[in-house]
Design an enzyme around this catalytic site. Structure first.
Site, PDB file in Angstrom:
ATOM      1  N   TRP A  13       0.964  -1.146   0.002  1.00 14.15           N
ATOM      2  CA  TRP A  13      -0.099   0.098   0.089  1.00 14.15           C
ATOM      3  C   TRP A  13       0.865   1.137  -0.132  1.00 14.15           C
ATOM      4  O   TRP A  13       0.421   2.383  -0.165  1.00 14.15           O
ATOM      5  CB  TRP A  13      -0.612   0.054   1.278  1.00 14.15           C
ATOM      6  N   LYS A  14       2.031   1.237   0.297  1.00 16.07           N
ATOM      7  CA  LYS A  14       3.042   2.371   0.303  1.00 16.07           C
ATOM      8  C   LYS A  14       2.307   3.365   1.388  1.00 16.07           C
ATOM      9  O   LYS A  14       1.713   2.891   2.255  1.00 16.07           O
ATOM     10  CB  LYS A  14       3.367   3.004  -1.199  1.00 16.07           C
ATOM     11  N   GLY A 175       4.826   1.912 -11.190  1.00 18.39           N
ATOM     12  CA  GLY A 175       3.954   3.029 -11.200  1.00 18.39           C
ATOM     13  C   GLY A 175       3.801   3.749 -12.324  1.00 18.39           C
ATOM     14  O   GLY A 175       3.326   4.928 -12.371  1.00 18.39           O
ATOM     15  N   GLY A 236       1.693  -2.771  -6.386  1.00 16.47           N
ATOM     16  CA  GLY A 236       1.464  -1.256  -5.702  1.00 16.47           C
ATOM     17  C   GLY A 236       0.298  -0.806  -6.042  1.00 16.47           C
ATOM     18  O   GLY A 236      -0.825  -1.022  -5.222  1.00 16.47           O
ATOM     19  N   GLY A 237       0.036   0.253  -6.943  1.00 14.41           N
ATOM     20  CA  GLY A 237      -1.117   0.687  -7.368  1.00 14.41           C
ATOM     21  C   GLY A 237      -2.424  -0.007  -7.190  1.00 14.41           C
ATOM     22  O   GLY A 237      -3.404   0.154  -6.604  1.00 14.41           O
TER      23      GLY A 237
HETATM   24  P1  PGA Z   1       3.109  -0.532  -9.100  1.00 16.92           P
HETATM   25  O1  PGA Z   1       4.069  -0.842  -7.751  1.00 16.92           O
HETATM   26  O2  PGA Z   1       2.251  -2.009  -8.936  1.00 16.92           O
HETATM   27  O3  PGA Z   1       2.367   0.687  -8.770  1.00 16.92           O
HETATM   28  O4  PGA Z   1       3.873  -0.362 -10.112  1.00 16.92           O
HETATM   29  C1  PGA Z   1       4.840  -1.915  -7.473  1.00 16.92           C
HETATM   30  C2  PGA Z   1       5.792  -1.728  -6.193  1.00 16.92           C
HETATM   31  O5  PGA Z   1       6.234  -0.707  -6.209  1.00 16.92           O
HETATM   32  O6  PGA Z   1       5.890  -2.589  -5.582  1.00 16.92           O
END
Ligand code: PGA
Length: 258
Positions: A13-14, A175, A236-237
């Protein structure tokens, strides 16, 4: 096609969502959508502050928890850091180490190695992120990948390395909406396995799971898992949208069951 080891899907989720209310709703939606019978390990890495509240909502669901980073010391004068013993009682199963966003803030291979050593002293499983900033026609990026693996594994014993998970995340795909092709992911998995085999032998290297990360979406997950033969994803996203995350879990799970 060779089947994945125990498949693993991790949602990073960052630094999202900004409010615990939204985080709880997202987590609840993910819990509701998780397939009943799943062979896939489902892992969420929320901001550390949300662990306690989200744990209360787990309600028997098989979701596991992961940190986005961890410090190698247990306690002391390390402003802003969090240590593994602080997660006691919070069902911590995994820990992401060396994410490119942390490396961009200055994290070194040496620090990644210290963190891996600290984690492997506990029951927690490290997920070490590696990946190149850009590709070149001479294959220089492969030497970088090899260096990242060698440094991360420095002085880690054969018995312990078996538990390691490697997430191949090309920085140019994180991202950005640009994804590595299934062929890129497959070649890199083979390359990673080759390095591990050179270091530890084929038997040990066969235990290490290799994930792919970088703009994974419901639309590309099937191709990446089937033709890339990766053992799962670091997302991530798309992990911030319950529907997308669940769809990716279902894709991996369907493939694992075939
Ligand atoms: P992303 O990020 O799926 O948004 O590209 C992946 C990550 O940073 O682990």
């Amino acid at each position: 096609m060779k089947k994945a080891a125990r498949p693993l899907v991790v949602g990073n989720w960052k630094m999202n969502p900004v409010s615990i209310t939204v985080a709880k709703r997202l987590f609840k939606d993910i819990c509701l959508g998780i397939p009943r019978m799943t062979d896939t390990e489902i892992v969420i890495a929320p901001p550390a502050l949300y662990f306690t509240e989200l744990l209360k909502l787990k309600n028997g669901k098989k979701i596991k928890f992961c940190t986005q980073d961890i410090f190698w010391e247990k306690m002391g004068a390390y402003t802003g850091e969090l240590s593994l013993p602080m997660y006691k009682g919070l069902s911590l199963s995994y820990s992401i180490i060396g994410h490119s966003e942390r490396r961009a803030l200055g994290e070194t291979d040496e620090e990644v190695n210290k963190k891996i050593h600290a984690i492997l002293k506990t029951d927690v499983t490290p997920i070490v992120c590696i990946g190149e900033r850009a590709r070149d026609s001479h294959g220089t990026y492969l030497s970088l990948i090899e260096k990242q693996i060698r440094e991360a594994c420095k002085s880690v014993s054969k018995m312990k390395i078996k538990r390691l998970v490697i997430a191949y995340e090309p920085i140019w795909a994180i991202g950005t909406g640009k994804t590595a092709t299934a062929t890129d992911a497959h070649e890199m998995k083979l390359f990673i396995k080759k390095i591990l085999t050179n270091l530890y032998g084929r038997n040990i290297s066969s235990h290490v799971r290799v994930l792919y990360g970088g703009s994974v979406k419901p639309t590309n997950a099937n191709d990446l898992v089937r033709n890339g033969e990766v053992d799962g994803f670091l997302i991530g996203g798309a992990s911030l949208k319950a529907k997308d995350f669940i769809e990716i879990v279902r894709t991996v799970n369907t493939y694992a069951k075939e």
